[in-house]
Design a protein around this motif. Structure first.
Motif, PDB file in Angstrom:
ATOM      1  N   UNK A 214      45.178   1.090  -5.303  1.00 53.36           N
ATOM      2  CA  UNK A 214      45.143   2.536  -5.081  1.00 53.36           C
ATOM      3  C   UNK A 214      44.652   2.873  -3.683  1.00 53.36           C
ATOM      4  N   UNK A 215      43.575   2.228  -3.237  1.00 50.21           N
ATOM      5  CA  UNK A 215      43.020   2.523  -1.929  1.00 50.21           C
ATOM      6  C   UNK A 215      43.932   2.047  -0.806  1.00 50.21           C
ATOM      7  N   UNK A 216      44.590   0.923  -1.002  1.00 50.04           N
ATOM      8  CA  UNK A 216      45.553   0.461   0.000  1.00 50.04           C
ATOM      9  C   UNK A 216      46.662   1.500   0.156  1.00 50.04           C
ATOM     10  N   UNK A 217      47.119   2.040  -0.952  1.00 52.66           N
ATOM     11  CA  UNK A 217      48.220   3.005  -0.918  1.00 52.66           C
ATOM     12  C   UNK A 217      47.792   4.348  -0.354  1.00 52.66           C
ATOM     13  N   UNK A 218      46.629   4.836  -0.755  1.00 51.94           N
ATOM     14  CA  UNK A 218      46.202   6.187  -0.389  1.00 51.94           C
ATOM     15  C   UNK A 218      45.418   6.244   0.918  1.00 51.94           C
ATOM     16  N   UNK A 219      44.817   5.129   1.340  1.00 55.62           N
ATOM     17  CA  UNK A 219      44.026   5.133   2.568  1.00 55.62           C
ATOM     18  C   UNK A 219      42.568   5.465   2.310  1.00 55.62           C
ATOM     19  N   UNK A 220      41.762   5.331   3.359  1.00 61.76           N
ATOM     20  CA  UNK A 220      40.310   5.434   3.243  1.00 61.76           C
ATOM     21  C   UNK A 220      39.772   6.433   4.268  1.00 61.76           C
ATOM     22  N   UNK A 221      38.965   7.363   3.797  1.00 62.97           N
ATOM     23  CA  UNK A 221      38.237   8.255   4.693  1.00 62.97           C
ATOM     24  C   UNK A 221      39.091   9.372   5.284  1.00 62.97           C
ATOM     25  N   UNK A 222      38.582   9.928   6.377  1.00 64.49           N
ATOM     26  CA  UNK A 222      39.211  11.059   7.059  1.00 64.49           C
ATOM     27  C   UNK A 222      40.159  10.569   8.162  1.00 64.49           C
ATOM     28  N   UNK A 223      40.923  11.512   8.708  1.00 71.08           N
ATOM     29  CA  UNK A 223      41.760  11.222   9.866  1.00 71.08           C
ATOM     30  C   UNK A 223      42.990  10.385   9.564  1.00 71.08           C
ATOM     31  N   UNK A 224      43.466  10.416   8.321  1.00 80.76           N
ATOM     32  CA  UNK A 224      44.601   9.562   7.951  1.00 80.76           C
ATOM     33  C   UNK A 224      45.866   9.908   8.735  1.00 80.76           C
ATOM     34  N   UNK A 225      46.016  11.153   9.116  1.00 70.78           N
ATOM     35  CA  UNK A 225      47.211  11.540   9.869  1.00 70.78           C
ATOM     36  C   UNK A 225      47.185  11.043  11.306  1.00 70.78           C
ATOM     37  N   UNK A 226      46.040  10.574  11.751  1.00 71.85           N
ATOM     38  CA  UNK A 226      45.887  10.252  13.170  1.00 71.85           C
ATOM     39  C   UNK A 226      45.383   8.832  13.407  1.00 71.85           C
ATOM     40  N   UNK A 227      45.845   7.894  12.588  1.00 69.52           N
ATOM     41  CA  UNK A 227      45.585   6.486  12.862  1.00 69.52           C
ATOM     42  C   UNK A 227      44.334   5.921  12.227  1.00 69.52           C
ATOM     43  N   UNK A 228      43.765   6.608  11.239  1.00 68.20           N
ATOM     44  CA  UNK A 228      42.584   6.101  10.532  1.00 68.20           C
ATOM     45  C   UNK A 228      42.925   5.878   9.056  1.00 68.20           C
TER      46      UNK A 228
END
Length: 221
Positions: A195-209
């Motif tokens: 789930x975390x691999x798919x959804x990402x971690x933390x803030x700034x996901x639209x900008x390379x985080x």
């Protein structure tokens, strides 16, 4: 649901590629152009698009993950080379106790309460560094179903750029502090990790985080 991993190797002779890799906002726009345009205002979340740039001896590489297969033929002529592959085999093989290598470039922050902000004149979001950033990552790893075995962190330049329509007077600057976390971990909960691999971690996901990538650790001989 298939998760796709795309590696783009920009050609340094391409003006568009040089511009995109110099700014997180421009790169976000470029990568989102590889997906259907009818997904609405939350297209990044709809397609679970995550990305980061990685410095290599031959220049920056772009690593992008999504749950919709991108169309790299939409890149400008001469932009660079690209390769897309599914991650199904990797994700299906996750199991409790498996040791993995991980890497995540993330926006490690804390959000002080209103009383603390007033008392210490703090902003609403405080970037973390050093031991505080490491502690933040250890908490995130726990929510990923991971037990970290080794951790190395390194501060990176902030992801930044101007967001909004150019020449409209309505642009504002985007800035997200970034830390790269590398190490090894044992898998505790494979479903949480997927789930975390798919959804990402933390803030700034639209900008390379927020992109978490993993690889099985080789057993010692």
């Amino acid at each position: 649901m298939t998760v796709w991993l795309t590696r783009i190797i920009p050609d340094p002779r391409s003006r568009e590629a040089r511009r995109d890799t110099a700014g997180a906002v421009d790169l976000h726009r470029r990568l989102m152009s590889l997906f259907p345009s009818d997904a609405g205002p939350q297209a990044r979340a709809h397609f679970n698009v995550l990305f980061r740039t990685e410095d290599t001896p031959t220049g920056p590489h772009i690593l992008m993950q999504s749950t919709h297969q991108p169309d790299p033929t939409r890149l400008p002529d001469g932009y660079g080379s690209h390769l897309t592959r599914p991650l199904d085999a990797l994700l299906d093989a996750l199991r409790p106790g498996l040791t993995i290598h991980y890497r995540c470039v993330a926006n490690a922050v804390r959000k002080p309460g209103a009383t603390t902000r007033t008392a210490y004149n703090l902003p609403a979001v405080v970037p973390l560094s050093g031991a505080a950033a490491d502690e933040w990552w250890l908490r995130q790893a726990d929510t990923c179903g991971l037990k970290p075995l080794a951790l190395h962190s390194q501060p990176l330049d902030a992801a930044q750029g101007l967001r909004g329509t150019r020449n409209s007077g309505a642009q504002h600057r985007v800035r997200h502090a970034r830390t790269r976390f590398d190490g090894t971990a044992a898998i505790i909960d494979p479903d949480q990790l997927r789930t975390k691999i798919t959804e990402g971690i933390g803030r700034g996901k639209a900008y390379g985080c927020g992109l978490l990538t993993i690889a099985p650790a080789k057993a010692p001989r």
